[in-house]
Design an enzyme around this catalytic site. Sequence first.
Site, mmCIF file in Angstrom:
data_model
loop_
_atom_site.group_PDB
_atom_site.id
_atom_site.type_symbol
_atom_site.label_atom_id
_atom_site.label_comp_id
_atom_site.label_asym_id
_atom_site.label_seq_id
_atom_site.Cartn_x
_atom_site.Cartn_y
_atom_site.Cartn_z
ATOM 1 C CB ALA A 100 -0.755 -0.316 1.475
ATOM 2 C CE1 TYR A 135 6.213 5.298 -5.067
ATOM 3 C CE2 TYR A 135 7.935 5.865 -7.702
ATOM 4 C CZ TYR A 135 7.620 4.810 -6.297
ATOM 5 O OH TYR A 135 7.356 3.283 -5.790
ATOM 6 C CE LYS A 174 6.693 2.745 -2.136
ATOM 7 N NZ LYS A 174 6.241 1.512 -1.758
ATOM 8 C CG PHE A 222 14.422 -1.521 -11.463
ATOM 9 C CD1 PHE A 222 14.627 -1.983 -10.874
ATOM 10 C CD2 PHE A 222 15.574 -1.132 -12.774
ATOM 11 C CE1 PHE A 222 16.061 -1.722 -10.113
ATOM 12 C CE2 PHE A 222 16.726 -0.095 -12.164
ATOM 13 C CZ PHE A 222 16.797 -0.787 -11.175
ATOM 14 C CG ASN A 223 10.299 0.835 -15.833
ATOM 15 O OD1 ASN A 223 10.936 1.181 -15.295
ATOM 16 N ND2 ASN A 223 9.554 2.014 -16.520
ATOM 17 N NE ARG A 262 7.335 10.032 -17.265
ATOM 18 C CZ ARG A 262 7.283 9.152 -16.950
ATOM 19 N NH1 ARG A 262 5.547 8.923 -17.143
ATOM 20 N NH2 ARG A 262 7.885 8.279 -16.569
ATOM 21 N N GLY A 287 12.802 14.628 -14.202
ATOM 22 C CA GLY A 287 12.797 14.044 -13.921
ATOM 23 C C GLY A 287 13.040 12.150 -13.752
HETATM 24 N N1 UDP Z 1 7.015 7.035 -21.496
HETATM 25 C C1 UDP Z 1 6.148 7.706 -23.061
HETATM 26 N N2 UDP Z 1 5.038 8.134 -23.373
HETATM 27 C C2 UDP Z 1 4.518 7.461 -22.205
HETATM 28 C C3 UDP Z 1 4.416 7.202 -21.463
HETATM 29 C C4 UDP Z 1 6.108 6.552 -20.209
HETATM 30 O O1 UDP Z 1 7.478 8.059 -23.732
HETATM 31 O O2 UDP Z 1 2.800 7.323 -22.944
HETATM 32 C C5 UDP Z 1 8.379 6.779 -20.903
HETATM 33 C C6 UDP Z 1 8.898 7.528 -19.960
HETATM 34 O O3 UDP Z 1 9.408 8.970 -20.519
HETATM 35 C C7 UDP Z 1 9.519 6.965 -19.616
HETATM 36 C C8 UDP Z 1 9.571 5.397 -20.115
HETATM 37 O O4 UDP Z 1 8.639 5.890 -21.133
HETATM 38 O O5 UDP Z 1 11.383 7.295 -20.225
HETATM 39 C C9 UDP Z 1 8.808 4.240 -19.347
HETATM 40 O O6 UDP Z 1 7.879 5.465 -18.205
HETATM 41 P P1 UDP Z 1 6.822 5.200 -16.950
HETATM 42 O O7 UDP Z 1 6.146 5.429 -17.111
HETATM 43 O O8 UDP Z 1 6.174 3.448 -17.843
HETATM 44 O O9 UDP Z 1 8.367 4.294 -15.615
HETATM 45 P P2 UDP Z 1 9.242 5.145 -15.686
HETATM 46 O O10 UDP Z 1 10.333 4.390 -16.128
HETATM 47 O O11 UDP Z 1 8.932 6.250 -15.643
HETATM 48 O O12 UDP Z 1 8.687 4.834 -13.839
#
Ligand code: UDP
Length: 321
Positions: free
Chosen positions: A69, A136, A140, A164-165, A279, A281
């Site tokens: 959570a 965030y 953590k 990671f992702n 984007r 950060g």
């Molecule tokens: N990204 C993108 N378009 C989107 C969503 C994400 O180009 O609609 C890019 C984002 O800038 C990052 C990568 O995809 O470079 C992975 O982003 P995500 O939000 O999935 O995971 P993160 O790595 O930020 O946790």
Amino acid sequence: MKLLVTGGAGYIGSAVAAQLVEAGHEVTVLDDLSTGHADAVPPGARFVEGSITDAAGVLDGVEGVLHFAAKSLVGESVQRPDLYWAHNLGGTLALLDAMRSAGVGRIVFSSTAATYGEPERSPIRETDPTRPTNPYGASKLAVDTALSAFAGMYGLAAVSLRYFNVGGAYTDRDGRVYRERHTVETHLIPNVLAVALGGREPVSVFGTDYPTPDGTCVRDYIHLADLAGAHLLALDACTPGEHRIYNLGSGTGFSVQEVLSVCREVTGHEIPSVVRERRAGDPAVLVASSEKIRDELGWKPEHPSVRDVVADAWAALTGRD
Ligand code: UDP
């Protein structure tokens, strides 16, 4: 074991709860449904709607806690740091306090690659510097720090898993599917698949001028089923007085453009995209070294390819096998 899963109505928590039930554990899910869905809780688990700050009432006889959570949107954390510190750190400290009072000595914690910030090298190892670039990741990391202190002083048995992702879906033995269903979706793969499914807007590609082979950000995509499996290993590895930290990724990086190509291939849809500003950060490359968890816990991903991640997410979204 009798276990408490906080956030077990969410994407990752529900899949882990399902695997725990399948492994024969007695599972209670505690979730305030702020972002989760009651119908995501696996049928074999008991569901209690509530906050982690009220965990005392559900800890009776519990032997271990798996703590998911949390608030987890990087952008929101920049806008509302108060929420992130209150929920992620304050909420977890309240949970740890309740665990100590109830004599619950074992915790597996959902940590994140965001604790590392902009890495100095790739792949990232657990011993690398932690310099989070947003509230965030900072919240953590603060919990990870607290867990180390609690292990040292109170004998807590703790494992932090730094994801990671995460992508894809988990299908349990009864064919029940656990998938991503965020109201506010910011992640790449679900956003791309939503466009493939008939979204009106093209996919935004955030930045094509990064120092990477094709200029787009590189990430390490791990399949939900493999990630969930690591939690069961972590639970077994919990040792009183120790706080262990493990990265969880597939060890291979894919660029945003590469993910888009895989999505086009898997779905058979053209998926229009448009280049937008970076984007805020976003580090250029985030790839995990998961050697430590492989070596120490014997974790072995069954779906290391990003194609599986995309294919399973697509199948879950469209209801196809
Ligand atoms: N990204 C993108 N378009 C989107 C969503 C994400 O180009 O609609 C890019 C984002 O800038 C990052 C990568 O995809 O470079 C992975 O982003 P995500 O939000 O999935 O995971 P993160 O790595 O930020 O946790």
